[in-house]
Design a protein around this motif. Structure first.
Motif, mmCIF file in Angstrom:
data_model
loop_
_atom_site.group_PDB
_atom_site.id
_atom_site.type_symbol
_atom_site.label_atom_id
_atom_site.label_comp_id
_atom_site.label_asym_id
_atom_site.label_seq_id
_atom_site.Cartn_x
_atom_site.Cartn_y
_atom_site.Cartn_z
ATOM 1 N N ASP A 181 0.852 -1.183 0.000
ATOM 2 C CA ASP A 181 0.000 0.000 0.000
ATOM 3 C C ASP A 181 0.892 1.238 0.000
ATOM 4 N N ARG A 182 0.702 2.108 -0.978
ATOM 5 C CA ARG A 182 1.535 3.302 -1.105
ATOM 6 C C ARG A 182 0.921 4.518 -0.419
ATOM 7 N N ARG A 183 -0.071 4.318 0.424
ATOM 8 C CA ARG A 183 -0.663 5.431 1.158
ATOM 9 C C ARG A 183 0.030 5.580 2.511
ATOM 10 N N PHE A 184 0.267 6.826 2.924
ATOM 11 C CA PHE A 184 0.937 7.050 4.199
ATOM 12 C C PHE A 184 -0.011 6.774 5.352
ATOM 13 N N THR A 185 0.556 6.595 6.558
ATOM 14 C CA THR A 185 -0.245 6.323 7.740
ATOM 15 C C THR A 185 -0.238 7.532 8.672
ATOM 16 N N ASP A 186 -1.337 7.727 9.384
ATOM 17 C CA ASP A 186 -1.411 8.814 10.361
ATOM 18 C C ASP A 186 -0.389 8.616 11.474
ATOM 19 N N LYS A 187 -0.100 7.355 11.820
ATOM 20 C CA LYS A 187 0.859 7.069 12.883
ATOM 21 C C LYS A 187 2.251 7.567 12.505
ATOM 22 N N ALA A 188 2.676 7.277 11.278
ATOM 23 C CA ALA A 188 4.004 7.709 10.834
ATOM 24 C C ALA A 188 4.084 9.228 10.754
ATOM 25 N N LEU A 189 3.020 9.859 10.280
ATOM 26 C CA LEU A 189 3.013 11.321 10.199
ATOM 27 C C LEU A 189 3.109 11.937 11.592
ATOM 28 N N ALA A 190 2.350 11.397 12.548
ATOM 29 C CA ALA A 190 2.377 11.941 13.901
ATOM 30 C C ALA A 190 3.769 11.793 14.526
#
Length: 411
Positions: A308-317
């Motif tokens: 999956d090439r979509r980013f995660t909210d966890k990584a962004l946070a």
């Protein structure tokens, strides 16, 4: 540029030799490219390089310089976004602690990147310098400085007060020391690969964009180099499946404050915060894309074909929390871009540049491990010498040095 076949979303599979390699490839029953001896003594060797990322493209160019007739093959275009060599920017630096072999390779590769950058219509190497800084354990810093002194590099050692005075865009709370490498910086990755392949073609090389699964015949070749990045262990799961793995990495850029010059390449270097062993790194606002941040921790193991090439909210946070602590002038900065790429990690972080154990005419090149892009010219040189002359690279790059348990030793 010749093109045969049609790009496909199907997994790249390539059975490249006889029964012994069929077993290494997990028994995938597909046709093999011909490996034929040269037709006459003294004729230029014919080499097919499969994979047009940084390792494959530089190998093809280094082979061409040595007189080989080279065809570079990829299922997609050179430097495509699904590859580990895709994306906007990669760091080049010679700071490798005690690992002098990589400092030497980075330095030798630097002149090639400088030459390619001069030949390009737009910059490939952005020499804004690279800053590393450290908290409690200074062993990596001291070892790097020792290596750089031996290599004659103009690397500067900086204490906390010097760091704060020189780089006010960074909060150096808890930092004990750092080093600045003025000769290094950012490589514009996709542009670098595309420029390199363009020049390779102009000098007589060939490129074929085609599905890499053995459904068609390959040009007759005396040697085949497989530089397939994260797809290499998919090709040989029994041989490499646990020795090289692909991991997911998430990268973010943020909009700098309007009118603030401190985040431009003229003021801000590329940087890495060793963060007591939990490394974060990034770049200034390169070509207006935004200030880049990434966490250099190996993420989840993924399939490069289906991840999956979509980013995660966890990584962004996680990145935002680090950003706000270490770069307070960027607090509340708007997210500009979020991308997902991958590393192709060998068990210990060392590259693989070696003949296949059952078919020495097939050369395996891979294991970039998140730090390989900068070394492309030297990896290509070593792979070309192995392919044409049988010259073995350093034992660290052979297959026997790769274990089946992931334990990164090269940072």
């Amino acid at each position: 540029m010749s093109k045969r076949g049609t790009p496909s979303g199907a997994p790249p599979e390539l059975n490249v030799t006889r029964r012994s390699l069929l077993l290494g490839a997990g028994g995938v029953a597909v046709s093999a490219p011909a490996i034929l001896p040269a037709q006459r003594r003294g004729s230029a060797p014919r080499v097919t390089v499969v994979g047009a990322g940084v390792f494959g493209s530089w190998t093809a160019e280094q082979l061409r310089r040595r007189g080989a007739r080279v065809t570079l093959v990829d299922a997609w275009s050179p430097g495509h976004s699904r590859s580990s060599s895709g994306g906007e920017s990669r760091m080049t630096r010679a700071g490798y602690g005690k690992d002098e072999i990589y400092a030497r390779m980075a330095l030798a590769s630097l002149s090639e990147w400088q030459s390619l950058s001069r030949a390009s219509g737009l910059p490939i190497l952005v020499p804004h310098g690279v800053l590393f800084f450290f908290q409690n354990d200074l062993s990596y810093l001291l070892a790097s400085l020792d290596v750089h002194r031996r290599l004659g590099l103009p690397t500067e050692s900086l204490d906390r007060s010097a760091l704060a005075a020189r780089f006010p865009m960074i909060a150096f709370d808890g930092v004990q020391g750092g080093m600045f490498e003025p000769r290094f910086g950012a490589l514009m990755a996709r542009r670098a690969i595309q420029t390199l392949v363009h020049r390779f073609l102009g000098a007589g090389g060939q490129f074929e964009q085609r599905r890499i699964d053995g459904t068609g015949d390959y040009p007759a070749a005396d040697r085949i180099v497989l530089a397939l990045g994260p797809w290499l262990p998919k090709l040989f799961p029994r041989l490499l499946g646990q020795r090289i793995v692909a991991t997911r990495q998430e990268v973010f850029t943020f909009v700098p404050p309007a009118g603030d010059p401190w985040f431009t390449p003229a003021r801000m270097p590329g940087w890495a915060d060793f963060n007591n062993g939990d490394v974060f790194y990034g770049f200034p606002d390169l070509e207006g894309k935004g200030v880049k941040f990434a966490h250099d921790a190996h993420g989840a193991v993924v399939d490069p074909q289906t991840q999956d090439r979509r980013f995660t909210d966890k990584a962004l946070a996680e990145v935002v929390a680090f950003r706000d602590r270490r770069f307070p002038r960027l607090r509340n900065a708007q997210l500009a871009t979020a991308e997902v790429c991958q590393y192709e990690n060998s068990s210990n972080g060392d590259f693989l540049i070696a003949p296949h154990p059952d078919e020495p005419r097939i050369i395996l090149v891979g294991g970039g491990s998140g730090h390989g892009f900068k070394h492309g010219p030297e990896v290509g040189r070593m792979a070309a010498e192995l392919t044409l002359d049988g010259k073995q690279p350093d034992p660290r790059f052979n297959l026997a040095s790769k274990g089946t348990v992931q334990k990164r030793e090269v940072i």
